[in-house]
Design a protein around this motif. Structure first.
Motif, PDB file in Angstrom:
ATOM      1  N   VAL A 108     -26.675  61.909 -53.728  1.00 28.37           N
ATOM      2  CA  VAL A 108     -27.816  61.121 -53.255  1.00 28.37           C
ATOM      3  C   VAL A 108     -27.394  59.654 -53.247  1.00 28.37           C
ATOM      4  CG1 VAL A 108     -30.194  60.385 -53.712  1.00 28.37           C
ATOM      5  CG2 VAL A 108     -29.512  62.765 -54.140  1.00 28.37           C
ATOM      6  N   ASN A 109     -27.660  58.969 -52.133  1.00 25.79           N
ATOM      7  CA  ASN A 109     -27.334  57.539 -52.056  1.00 25.79           C
ATOM      8  C   ASN A 109     -28.501  56.755 -51.481  1.00 25.79           C
ATOM      9  OD1 ASN A 109     -26.102  55.047 -52.041  1.00 25.79           O
ATOM     10  ND2 ASN A 109     -24.882  55.441 -50.211  1.00 25.79           N
ATOM     11  N   THR A 110     -29.153  55.982 -52.340  1.00 22.97           N
ATOM     12  CA  THR A 110     -30.194  55.047 -51.898  1.00 22.97           C
ATOM     13  C   THR A 110     -29.757  53.613 -52.167  1.00 22.97           C
ATOM     14  OG1 THR A 110     -31.291  55.342 -54.038  1.00 22.97           O
ATOM     15  CG2 THR A 110     -32.134  56.643 -52.187  1.00 22.97           C
ATOM     16  N   ALA A 111     -28.442  53.416 -52.372  1.00 22.50           N
ATOM     17  CA  ALA A 111     -27.921  52.079 -52.680  1.00 22.50           C
ATOM     18  C   ALA A 111     -27.348  51.450 -51.418  1.00 22.50           C
ATOM     19  CB  ALA A 111     -26.890  52.167 -53.804  1.00 22.50           C
ATOM     20  N   ARG A 112     -26.040  51.457 -51.265  1.00 22.51           N
ATOM     21  CA  ARG A 112     -25.381  50.851 -50.110  1.00 22.51           C
ATOM     22  C   ARG A 112     -24.466  51.861 -49.436  1.00 22.51           C
ATOM     23  NH1 ARG A 112     -28.925  47.933 -50.212  1.00 22.51           N
ATOM     24  NH2 ARG A 112     -28.981  45.655 -50.318  1.00 22.51           N
ATOM     25  N   GLY A 113     -24.470  51.844 -48.099  1.00 20.46           N
ATOM     26  CA  GLY A 113     -23.699  52.815 -47.346  1.00 20.46           C
ATOM     27  C   GLY A 113     -22.210  52.737 -47.602  1.00 20.46           C
ATOM     28  N   GLY A 114     -21.697  51.525 -47.848  1.00 24.86           N
ATOM     29  CA  GLY A 114     -20.269  51.354 -48.069  1.00 24.86           C
ATOM     30  C   GLY A 114     -19.750  51.984 -49.338  1.00 24.86           C
ATOM     31  N   LEU A 115     -20.636  52.471 -50.188  1.00 29.22           N
ATOM     32  CA  LEU A 115     -20.201  53.163 -51.407  1.00 29.22           C
ATOM     33  C   LEU A 115     -19.645  54.552 -51.100  1.00 29.22           C
ATOM     34  CD1 LEU A 115     -23.267  52.277 -53.660  1.00 29.22           C
ATOM     35  CD2 LEU A 115     -20.942  51.380 -53.933  1.00 29.22           C
TER      36      LEU A 115
ATOM     37  N   HIS B  91     -34.468  39.099 -49.990  1.00 29.20           N
ATOM     38  CA  HIS B  91     -35.741  39.820 -49.925  1.00 29.20           C
ATOM     39  C   HIS B  91     -35.455  41.259 -50.355  1.00 29.20           C
ATOM     40  CE1 HIS B  91     -39.246  41.762 -47.936  1.00 29.20           C
ATOM     41  NE2 HIS B  91     -39.806  40.565 -47.963  1.00 29.20           N
ATOM     42  N   GLY B  92     -35.120  41.430 -51.644  1.00 24.82           N
ATOM     43  CA  GLY B  92     -34.681  42.713 -52.171  1.00 24.82           C
ATOM     44  C   GLY B  92     -33.685  42.464 -53.284  1.00 24.82           C
ATOM     45  N   SER B  93     -32.957  43.510 -53.655  1.00 26.78           N
ATOM     46  CA  SER B  93     -32.057  43.386 -54.804  1.00 26.78           C
ATOM     47  C   SER B  93     -30.580  43.314 -54.438  1.00 26.78           C
ATOM     48  CB  SER B  93     -32.282  44.572 -55.758  1.00 26.78           C
ATOM     49  OG  SER B  93     -32.106  45.802 -55.064  1.00 26.78           O
ATOM     50  N   GLY B  94     -30.189  43.864 -53.290  1.00 27.89           N
ATOM     51  CA  GLY B  94     -28.770  43.885 -52.931  1.00 27.89           C
ATOM     52  C   GLY B  94     -28.334  42.631 -52.197  1.00 27.89           C
ATOM     53  N   THR B  95     -27.301  41.974 -52.702  1.00 25.50           N
ATOM     54  CA  THR B  95     -26.843  40.711 -52.108  1.00 25.50           C
ATOM     55  C   THR B  95     -25.504  40.845 -51.399  1.00 25.50           C
ATOM     56  OG1 THR B  95     -25.826  40.052 -54.215  1.00 25.50           O
ATOM     57  CG2 THR B  95     -28.097  39.337 -53.822  1.00 25.50           C
ATOM     58  N   ASP B  96     -25.105  42.070 -51.038  1.00 20.98           N
ATOM     59  CA  ASP B  96     -23.790  42.257 -50.427  1.00 20.98           C
ATOM     60  C   ASP B  96     -23.708  41.684 -49.015  1.00 20.98           C
ATOM     61  OD1 ASP B  96     -25.529  44.790 -50.321  1.00 20.98           O
ATOM     62  OD2 ASP B  96     -24.210  45.076 -48.602  1.00 20.98           O
ATOM     63  N   THR B  97     -24.856  41.386 -48.378  1.00 22.64           N
ATOM     64  CA  THR B  97     -24.829  40.783 -47.040  1.00 22.64           C
ATOM     65  C   THR B  97     -24.746  39.259 -47.106  1.00 22.64           C
ATOM     66  OG1 THR B  97     -27.256  40.769 -46.959  1.00 22.64           O
ATOM     67  CG2 THR B  97     -26.135  42.680 -46.010  1.00 22.64           C
TER      68      THR B  97
ATOM     69  N   GLY C 156     -21.892  25.117 -53.639  1.00 25.71           N
ATOM     70  CA  GLY C 156     -22.942  24.807 -54.593  1.00 25.71           C
ATOM     71  C   GLY C 156     -24.295  25.363 -54.198  1.00 25.71           C
ATOM     72  N   ILE C 157     -24.289  26.433 -53.403  1.00 28.38           N
ATOM     73  CA  ILE C 157     -25.526  27.074 -52.953  1.00 28.38           C
ATOM     74  C   ILE C 157     -25.815  28.258 -53.876  1.00 28.38           C
ATOM     75  CG2 ILE C 157     -26.627  28.347 -51.061  1.00 28.38           C
ATOM     76  CD1 ILE C 157     -24.686  26.776 -49.176  1.00 28.38           C
ATOM     77  N   GLU C 158     -27.012  28.311 -54.409  1.00 27.60           N
ATOM     78  CA  GLU C 158     -27.384  29.411 -55.304  1.00 27.60           C
ATOM     79  C   GLU C 158     -27.761  30.646 -54.496  1.00 27.60           C
ATOM     80  OE1 GLU C 158     -29.560  28.962 -58.908  1.00 27.60           O
ATOM     81  OE2 GLU C 158     -29.534  26.771 -58.748  1.00 27.60           O
ATOM     82  N   VAL C 159     -27.381  31.804 -55.012  1.00 32.58           N
ATOM     83  CA  VAL C 159     -27.770  33.087 -54.434  1.00 32.58           C
ATOM     84  C   VAL C 159     -28.643  33.802 -55.452  1.00 32.58           C
ATOM     85  CG1 VAL C 159     -26.978  35.326 -53.590  1.00 32.58           C
ATOM     86  CG2 VAL C 159     -25.683  33.256 -53.025  1.00 32.58           C
ATOM     87  N   VAL C 160     -29.861  34.136 -55.054  1.00 34.17           N
ATOM     88  CA  VAL C 160     -30.803  34.780 -55.964  1.00 34.17           C
ATOM     89  C   VAL C 160     -31.349  36.042 -55.299  1.00 34.17           C
ATOM     90  CG1 VAL C 160     -31.459  32.727 -57.266  1.00 34.17           C
ATOM     91  CG2 VAL C 160     -32.615  33.224 -55.113  1.00 34.17           C
ATOM     92  N   ALA C 161     -31.786  36.981 -56.124  1.00 31.48           N
ATOM     93  CA  ALA C 161     -32.294  38.250 -55.602  1.00 31.48           C
ATOM     94  C   ALA C 161     -33.620  38.596 -56.254  1.00 31.48           C
ATOM     95  CB  ALA C 161     -31.277  39.364 -55.856  1.00 31.48           C
ATOM     96  N   ALA C 162     -34.400  39.396 -55.542  1.00 35.20           N
ATOM     97  CA  ALA C 162     -35.704  39.857 -56.046  1.00 35.20           C
ATOM     98  C   ALA C 162     -35.490  41.139 -56.836  1.00 35.20           C
ATOM     99  CB  ALA C 162     -36.660  40.078 -54.887  1.00 35.20           C
TER     100      ALA C 162
ATOM    101  N   LEU D  47     -26.446  57.404 -56.542  1.00 34.65           N
ATOM    102  CA  LEU D  47     -25.908  56.040 -56.559  1.00 34.65           C
ATOM    103  C   LEU D  47     -27.033  55.004 -56.599  1.00 34.65           C
ATOM    104  CD1 LEU D  47     -23.129  56.446 -53.840  1.00 34.65           C
ATOM    105  CD2 LEU D  47     -22.986  56.920 -56.289  1.00 34.65           C
ATOM    106  N   HIS D  48     -26.916  54.063 -57.543  1.00 35.07           N
ATOM    107  CA  HIS D  48     -27.926  53.009 -57.706  1.00 35.07           C
ATOM    108  C   HIS D  48     -27.280  51.665 -58.041  1.00 35.07           C
ATOM    109  CE1 HIS D  48     -31.045  56.079 -57.638  1.00 35.07           C
ATOM    110  NE2 HIS D  48     -30.223  56.794 -58.389  1.00 35.07           N
ATOM    111  N   CYS D  49     -26.053  51.465 -57.592  1.00 36.95           N
ATOM    112  CA  CYS D  49     -25.301  50.266 -57.941  1.00 36.95           C
ATOM    113  C   CYS D  49     -25.133  49.350 -56.729  1.00 36.95           C
ATOM    114  CB  CYS D  49     -23.924  50.642 -58.487  1.00 36.95           C
ATOM    115  SG  CYS D  49     -22.949  51.683 -57.371  1.00 36.95           S
ATOM    116  N   PRO D  50     -24.927  48.051 -56.955  1.00 38.39           N
ATOM    117  CA  PRO D  50     -24.572  47.171 -55.836  1.00 38.39           C
ATOM    118  C   PRO D  50     -23.181  47.507 -55.328  1.00 38.39           C
ATOM    119  CG  PRO D  50     -24.365  46.013 -57.919  1.00 38.39           C
ATOM    120  CD  PRO D  50     -24.976  47.336 -58.240  1.00 38.39           C
TER     121      PRO D  50
END
Length: 334
Positions: A251-258, A98-104, A114-120, A224-227
């Motif tokens: 400025v970081n609106t991406a992921r805290g771990g960056l 439910h969003g763009s980041g799939t790091d979780t 064989g499970i697909e991972v998709v992002a919005a 920062l705007h990267c996964p």
């Protein structure tokens, strides 16, 4: 009874059998790791049994719900979906963000099963880009600090100097939908835009593609705007910050771990970083007594860049469509 007279009875029997089958055949379960979905997304999932995990589910909660309901799809809003959850749901075909980041989401475990991972992707681009702009302006113009001073009765016109952004260089790390939308905004403000993204192609003319070393060396602002991946964790650290111009804005609106938070705080205290605006953090929610709380020259927001009424609908609809598309593919293949 004539054959013609018997026909309506036969039709009614067929309809009754179909109704009984529908009543006894369980709907596919879609587990949502949150408390709600937008109404348009729920309408898309009307042929599914949607199970909500609640407002703040833990990873253990997700595992237990997978074991209980065996979902065919998981729509991820909060918490992590790892190998244990996937193992507890043998019918699972897709994990849809439910969003763009799939790091979780444990993509290695998903691939193995064989499970697909998709992002919005792009569904919340406008919202997050606007939040990045808000944080940038808050940093450059000391919005929150001056507001607090004004409410305390001060008038700092004679002593305060803001940062003028026109003509300055902003370095963007990540040039997907969010990064490019933000680039358009800051270009309109007269900033020079440089960016790093090895996957980006056909960039607009106002973005100059450069390497990371150039980003650190030439930027007055780094955004920062990267996964987040294992390769770029703690991307902003003592070494990279030391490579920046004195007085850089982060400025970081991406992921805290960056961002290495201790290194950023030290750079703020030394003045190497003039100010920072952060919407994501290494541990969320931020714990009481975190060193960032009360720190000077630091503007914080609780990871709400993508939380607008429009983005809520866009992300929900995209996540539901992505999940249903994968389910349909598996149904055809079966």
């Amino acid at each position: 009874m004539s054959q013609a007279a018997a026909l309506p009875d036969a039709i009614r029997e067929i309809e009754r059998t179909a109704t009984d089958c529908a009543a006894t055949t369980p709907k596919p379960v879609v587990l949502v790791t949150g408390a709600d979905l937008a109404a348009p997304a729920m309408r898309l999932l009307s042929d599914c049994d949607v199970v909500f995990a609640g407002k703040t589910p833990t990873e253990d909660d997700i595992v237990a719900l997978c074991a209980q309901h065996d979902p065919v799809a998981i729509i991820v809003r909060y918490s992590k979906v790892g190998e244990r959850a996937m193992a507890a749901a043998p019918s699972l075909k897709v994990v849809s963000k439910h969003g763009s980041g799939t790091d979780t989401i444990d993509k290695v475990a998903a691939r193995a099963r064989g499970i697909e991972v998709v992002a919005a992707a792009g569904a919340n681009a406008a919202a997050v880009a606007e939040q990045a702009l808000a944080l940038l302006l808050a940093c450059a113009k000391s919005v929150t600090a001056l507001d607090a001073r004004m409410h305390s009765g001060h008038w700092d016109k004679a002593t305060h100097k803001s940062l003028e952004l026109g003509g300055r260089t902003i370095g963007l790390i990540g040039l997907g939908a969010i990064g490019q939308r933000f680039a358009k905004m800051v270009d309109a403000m007269g900033m020079r835009v440089i960016g790093f993204d090895p996957c980006a192609k056909d960039l607009p003319v106002y973005i100059q593609s450069v390497d990371l070393e150039t980003i650190w060396r030439e930027s007055d602002v780094v955004s920062l705007h990267c996964p987040m991946t294992d390769d770029n964790r703690n991307l902003v650290n003592a070494s990279t910050l030391a490579s920046c111009k004195p007085g850089v804005v982060i400025v970081n609106t991406a992921r805290g771990g960056l961002v290495n938070e201790a290194d950023l705080l030290a750079a703020l205290q030394s003045g190497q970083v003039a100010s920072a605006g952060l919407d994501s953090f290494q541990v969320e929610p931020m714990s009481p007594g975190h060193p960032f709380q009360g720190a000077a020259h630091l503007t914080l927001s609780p990871h709400i860049g993508g939380v607008t009424s429009d983005a809520y609908v866009n992300m929900g609809v995209a996540a539901a469509k992505n999940a249903l598309a994968v389910i349909a593919q598996h149904a055809v293949a079966a």
